[in-house]
Design an enzyme around this catalytic site. Structure first.
Site, PDB file in Angstrom:
ATOM      1  N   ASN A 106       0.806  -1.224   0.000  1.00  0.00           N
ATOM      2  CA  ASN A 106       0.000   0.000   0.000  1.00  0.00           C
ATOM      3  C   ASN A 106       0.837   1.271   0.000  1.00  0.00           C
ATOM      4  O   ASN A 106       0.427   2.289  -0.536  1.00  0.00           O
ATOM      5  CB  ASN A 106      -0.914  -0.013   1.231  1.00  0.00           C
ATOM      6  CG  ASN A 106      -1.719   1.257   1.364  1.00  0.00           C
ATOM      7  OD1 ASN A 106      -2.572   1.540   0.524  1.00  0.00           O
ATOM      8  ND2 ASN A 106      -1.442   2.054   2.389  1.00  0.00           N
ATOM      9  N   ASP A 204       0.497  -6.854   3.244  1.00  0.00           N
ATOM     10  CA  ASP A 204       0.173  -5.879   4.287  1.00  0.00           C
ATOM     11  C   ASP A 204      -0.882  -4.867   3.825  1.00  0.00           C
ATOM     12  O   ASP A 204      -0.867  -4.421   2.678  1.00  0.00           O
ATOM     13  CB  ASP A 204       1.474  -5.131   4.649  1.00  0.00           C
ATOM     14  CG  ASP A 204       1.311  -4.168   5.804  1.00  0.00           C
ATOM     15  OD1 ASP A 204       1.121  -4.644   6.926  1.00  0.00           O
ATOM     16  OD2 ASP A 204       1.365  -2.942   5.575  1.00  0.00           O
ATOM     17  N   LEU A 209      -5.733   0.131  -0.882  1.00  0.00           N
ATOM     18  CA  LEU A 209      -4.950   0.407  -2.092  1.00  0.00           C
ATOM     19  C   LEU A 209      -5.480   1.576  -2.920  1.00  0.00           C
ATOM     20  O   LEU A 209      -4.720   2.335  -3.496  1.00  0.00           O
ATOM     21  CB  LEU A 209      -4.874  -0.842  -2.984  1.00  0.00           C
ATOM     22  CG  LEU A 209      -4.222  -2.079  -2.351  1.00  0.00           C
ATOM     23  CD1 LEU A 209      -4.009  -3.161  -3.406  1.00  0.00           C
ATOM     24  CD2 LEU A 209      -2.909  -1.744  -1.671  1.00  0.00           C
ATOM     25  N   GLU A 246      -3.719  -9.346   4.869  1.00  0.00           N
ATOM     26  CA  GLU A 246      -3.943  -8.643   6.124  1.00  0.00           C
ATOM     27  C   GLU A 246      -5.036  -7.610   5.879  1.00  0.00           C
ATOM     28  O   GLU A 246      -4.788  -6.560   5.297  1.00  0.00           O
ATOM     29  CB  GLU A 246      -2.675  -7.945   6.620  1.00  0.00           C
ATOM     30  CG  GLU A 246      -2.855  -7.457   8.047  1.00  0.00           C
ATOM     31  CD  GLU A 246      -2.557  -5.988   8.295  1.00  0.00           C
ATOM     32  OE1 GLU A 246      -2.709  -5.552   9.441  1.00  0.00           O
ATOM     33  OE2 GLU A 246      -2.181  -5.273   7.354  1.00  0.00           O
ATOM     34  N   ASP A 314       1.601  -6.506  16.516  1.00  0.00           N
ATOM     35  CA  ASP A 314       0.909  -5.237  16.708  1.00  0.00           C
ATOM     36  C   ASP A 314       0.189  -5.238  18.052  1.00  0.00           C
ATOM     37  O   ASP A 314       0.223  -6.218  18.781  1.00  0.00           O
ATOM     38  CB  ASP A 314      -0.110  -5.023  15.579  1.00  0.00           C
ATOM     39  CG  ASP A 314       0.576  -4.696  14.255  1.00  0.00           C
ATOM     40  OD1 ASP A 314       1.621  -4.014  14.271  1.00  0.00           O
ATOM     41  OD2 ASP A 314       0.059  -5.130  13.204  1.00  0.00           O
TER      42      ASP A 314
HETATM   43  C1  NOJ Z   1      -0.016  -3.687   9.445  1.00  0.00           C
HETATM   44  C2  NOJ Z   1       1.206  -4.138  10.165  1.00  0.00           C
HETATM   45  O1  NOJ Z   1       0.931  -5.316  10.878  1.00  0.00           O
HETATM   46  C3  NOJ Z   1       1.629  -3.011  11.085  1.00  0.00           C
HETATM   47  O2  NOJ Z   1       2.692  -3.419  11.911  1.00  0.00           O
HETATM   48  C4  NOJ Z   1       1.991  -1.811  10.254  1.00  0.00           C
HETATM   49  O3  NOJ Z   1       2.281  -0.724  11.103  1.00  0.00           O
HETATM   50  C5  NOJ Z   1       0.860  -1.419   9.300  1.00  0.00           C
HETATM   51  N1  NOJ Z   1       0.290  -2.546   8.626  1.00  0.00           N
HETATM   52  C6  NOJ Z   1       1.345  -0.434   8.256  1.00  0.00           C
HETATM   53  O4  NOJ Z   1       2.168  -1.079   7.319  1.00  0.00           O
END
Ligand code: NOJ
Length: 552
Positions: A106, A204, A209, A246, A314
């Site tokens: 992205n 990710d 997008l 994700e 995260d």
């Molecule tokens: C998801 C990832 O798991 C996270 O760690 C990241 O900060 C964001 N996407 C942005 O890329």
């Protein structure tokens, strides 16, 4: 066909998520690297995982720990070289494991040469590779994701005098997917890594997008169209390799990311909403929230697969719960303000569960039997702790605790990228791999045992899912069943998973009349239960107890 060679291998696989910087330092500079990881492949094999997910490994200024990419065709210097990476890929394959890597599609880093060029002037040939605007008033319906740090998705660029669009930190400008060159370049990058032999990507931040006025700029039809193109590309050139999405969204919105037969999108997608509800259920002492979300989860195409997880790198995201549930989760699991971040909780599995091994084992027992392929976050197999005094999400990214030596055996360096945990409860002096491998009662052995049992059956990865709900709501029960097909052959498999979500013994009964004459066997212990009769089947579960009963 074996689990490894099957084109749908990912449906049987157990994944293990690795933050390379934290795993093992091979050159004692204080940062984990591929040389270090290479020396730990036997460990992964012993544990019994099938596929490793490697978090971002490309050159990056590390504003977002590598999710800000400055070069898509190289390895960040701290981690070693392309050859070192290749050695890890080969080493995993030799041991019968696969490997997927993170690809950030992205956005890039603001230090990526594309962005440096793009911002250099409004006439730059790469101007249109990013999303520029004269005002910061466009796309106002798009939410802000990093709520604690940002108040806009636009940042003014003094060099070229316009605003650029970013869904994450301002140092992570979004690529412009309306530009066909951007679309093509991402496919070229995919090819570059596939050629090195990887087995796929964790993609990710998929929902973001494209941008369109008047929408929330998530899950747009244009995004789905591009994903279909990406999948078709992978299918044509790299059959058997996978794309994992994700997309932190509600199940019905994620469902769309699997596409449909003939118009496939992702092979796999994380099931985000089930995760917080496992923790909720433990506090509320009822299965209700789990049942609700599973009933709200649509069925998916035969070659698609969910990924389930308990924790990751995260914060434990509370985006996919109601406002009321979020407040409750924060109260119950993040009493101190430092434990909260954005819409989530920045803590690890063991501390979240007060280091109560009964609850940790119970959530693992569910993780490995719920529909989908489970992912273990590095260190959670030994119950590692966190460090809430580190900023952002770094508190759950501390060095892996291998043994009793300096820094838990992670590195000989004096200074590390982050200190190893050394507090009284979770410190490496008490919690480490060597100590747990010496103790057959340890969490490590429990996890390994669950994986080795799971491996004997295909129903957990591929079977149908149906609730079996006794009157007592403190007990969660579900069926996992698989009839043999041409590929698997063998016997039909039927499991009844039972779990006590409370700290007190629970008794209940189920009508199992259809199975009269069968004596269920708990496959985790090998113990047979009494034979099912015509009457309702009575059973008792110890506090936080669980059973994987096979009805044969
Ligand atoms: C998801 C990832 O798991 C996270 O760690 C990241 O900060 C964001 N996407 C942005 O890329």
């Amino acid at each position: 066909m074996s689990r490894y060679t099957s084109p749908t291998w990912y449906k049987d696989a157990v994944f293990y998520q690795i933050y390379v910087r934290a795993f093992k330092d091979g050159n004692d500079d204080g940062h984990g690297d591929f040389k270090g990881l290479l020396s730990k492949l036997d460990y992964l094999q012993q544990l019994g995982v099938d596929c490793v997910w490697i978090m971002p490994m490309f050159p990056s200024p590390l504003v977002d720990d590598g999710y800000d990419v400055a070069d898509y065709r190289n390895i960040i210097e701290d981690y070693g070289t392309l050859e070192d990476f290749k050695a890890v890929v080969d080493g995993l394959h030799q041991r019968g494991m696969k490997v997927i890597v993170d690809i950030v599609v992205n956005h890039t880093s603001d230090q990526h040469p594309w962005f440096i060029e793009s911002r250099s002037s409004r006439q730059s040939p790469l101007r249109d590779w990013y999303v520029w605007s004269e005002t910061d008033q466009k796309y106002r319906d798009a939410r802000i994701i990093f709520l604690d740090t940002l108040d806009s998705n636009w940042t003014f660029d003094p060099i070229s005098g316009e605003y650029y669009w970013h869904r994450f930190y301002s140092q992570q400008p979004d690529l412009n997917y309306d530009n066909p060159e951007v679309q093509q370049e991402m496919l070229n990058i995919i090819d570059f890594w596939m050629e090195l032999g990887i087995d796929g990507f964790r993609v990710d931040a998929v929902p973001y997008l494209f941008e369109r006025e008047g929408t929330n700029c998530e899950n747009l039809p244009e995004t789905h169209a591009y994903v279909r193109r990406m999948r078709a590309h992978v299918e044509a050139k790299w059959p058997g390799r996978i794309l994992l999405a994700e997309a932190n969204q509600w199940p019905e919105d994620v469902r769309a990311y699997f596409g449909d037969p003939g118009a496939e999108e992702f092979h796999m997608a994380f099931h985000f909403p089930i995760m917080p509800r496992l923790y909720l259920a433990l506090k509320q002492q009822t299965r209700k929230s789990i049942v609700d979300i599973m009933n709200r989860t649509p069925s998916i195409p035969p070659c698609a697969q969910w990924c389930v997880f308990l924790r990751n790198h995260d914060e434990l995201t509370l985006e996919m719960v109601t406002e009321e549930e979020r407040q409750y989760m924060w109260e119950q699991y993040a009493p101190e303000p430092r434990m909260r971040l954005n819409l989530g909780i920045r803590r690890r599995l063991a501390p979240l569960l007060d280091n109560d091994t009964r609850r940790i084992r119970l959530l693992n027992a569910l993780l490995f039997t719920l529909p989908g392929s489970p992912i273990i976050y590095y260190g959670d197999e030994i119950g590692m702790g966190d460090n809430i005094w580190l900023d952002d999400r770094n508190g759950v990214r501390t060095p892996m605790q291998w043994d009793f030596n300096k820094h838990g055996g992670f590195s000989e360096a004096d200074d590390l990228y982050a200190p190893a945990i050394s507090d009284e409860v979770y410190g490496y002096q008490r919690v480490n791999v060597v100590q747990q491998q010496a103790n057959p009662e340890s969490l490590w052995y429990t996890v390994r045992h669950m994986l080795s049992v799971r491996r004997n059956y295909r129903a957990f990865g591929r079977g149908t899912f149906e609730f079996a709900l006794p009157e007592n709501e403190a007990i969660l029960g579900y069926w996992r069943a698989l009839d043999p097909d041409d590929e698997s052959g063998g016997e039909p498999e039927r499991f009844l998973v039972l779990a006590n979500l409370t700290g007190v013994e629970q008794t209940s009964e189920l009508d199992l009349g259809a199975y009269a004459g069968i004596a269920p066997v708990d496959v985790l212990t090998g113990h047979p239960w009494s034979e099912i009769g015509a009457q309702p089947y009575l059973f008792t579960l110890p506090p936080y107890g669980y059973y994987w009963l096979r009805l044969r």
